[in-house]
Scaffold this active site. Structure first.
Site, short mmCIF file in Angstrom:
data_model
loop_
_atom_site.label_atom_id
_atom_site.label_comp_id
_atom_site.label_asym_id
_atom_site.label_seq_id
_atom_site.Cartn_x
_atom_site.Cartn_y
_atom_site.Cartn_z
N GLY A 120 0.82 -1.20 0.00
CA GLY A 120 0.00 0.00 0.00
C GLY A 120 0.86 1.25 0.00
CG HIS A 121 4.65 1.28 0.44
ND1 HIS A 121 4.32 0.18 1.19
CD2 HIS A 121 5.85 1.02 -0.10
CE1 HIS A 121 5.30 -0.70 1.12
NE2 HIS A 121 6.25 -0.21 0.33
CB ALA A 122 4.87 4.27 -4.70
CG HIS A 123 9.78 2.33 -2.05
ND1 HIS A 123 10.11 2.68 -0.75
CD2 HIS A 123 9.20 1.10 -1.96
CE1 HIS A 123 9.75 1.72 0.07
NE2 HIS A 123 9.18 0.75 -0.64
NE ARG A 155 5.90 -0.59 -4.16
CZ ARG A 155 7.15 -0.76 -4.57
NH1 ARG A 155 7.94 -1.58 -3.94
NH2 ARG A 155 7.64 -0.05 -5.56
#
Length: 133
Positions: free
Chosen positions: A47-50, A94
């Site tokens: 539940g995040h991106a980089h 993702r």
């Protein structure tokens, strides 16, 4: 979408196979390795991106789905073989879901943990990728 399935070399043996992850398999310098386990089948992880970090995800045991979004499209990859790794580059949202019983997800990362590298809100992610394309 900048993702790729990478074959992990294996040494076959009648007494059990060995998966080998060395520098020539991973397209970045390894700075961190961690794994997820005992994840309830109804739970979602990620539940995040980089912004800069890249990751290789491997289903060491069991299976799970990886939902990937780049701001314009969506793709779902099922990982269920310990000799296949999913390369996720930066700027990709993702989510991991549908964990089978006993699933273990190993994550190989290009950077150490830095909270500033995370985008944890999907709307903020959409704005970020629009600006940084």
């Amino acid at each position: 979408m900048d993702i790729q399935i990478i074959d992990i070399p294996k040494i076959k043996n009648a007494n059990g196979n060995i998966g080998v992850i060395e520098n020539d398999v991973v397209p970045f310098d390894i700075k961190r390795v961690y794994y997820l386990y005992d994840v309830p089948s109804s739970a979602k992880r990620g539940g995040h991106a980089h912004k800069k970090l890249q990751q290789l995800l491997v289903a060491l045991s069991g299976s799970f789905d990886v939902v990937l979004k780049d701001g314009t499209g969506k793709q779902i990859i099922t990982l269920n073989k310990p000799d296949k790794a999913l390369l996720i580059t930066s700027n990709i949202w993702r989510e991991l879901e549908n964990f089978s019983s006993g699933a273990v997800c190993m994550v190989i990362a290009s950077e150490v943990y830095e909270e500033e590298d995370y985008i944890r809100d999907y709307e903020s992610f959409l704005e970020y990728v629009k600006i940084n394309k």
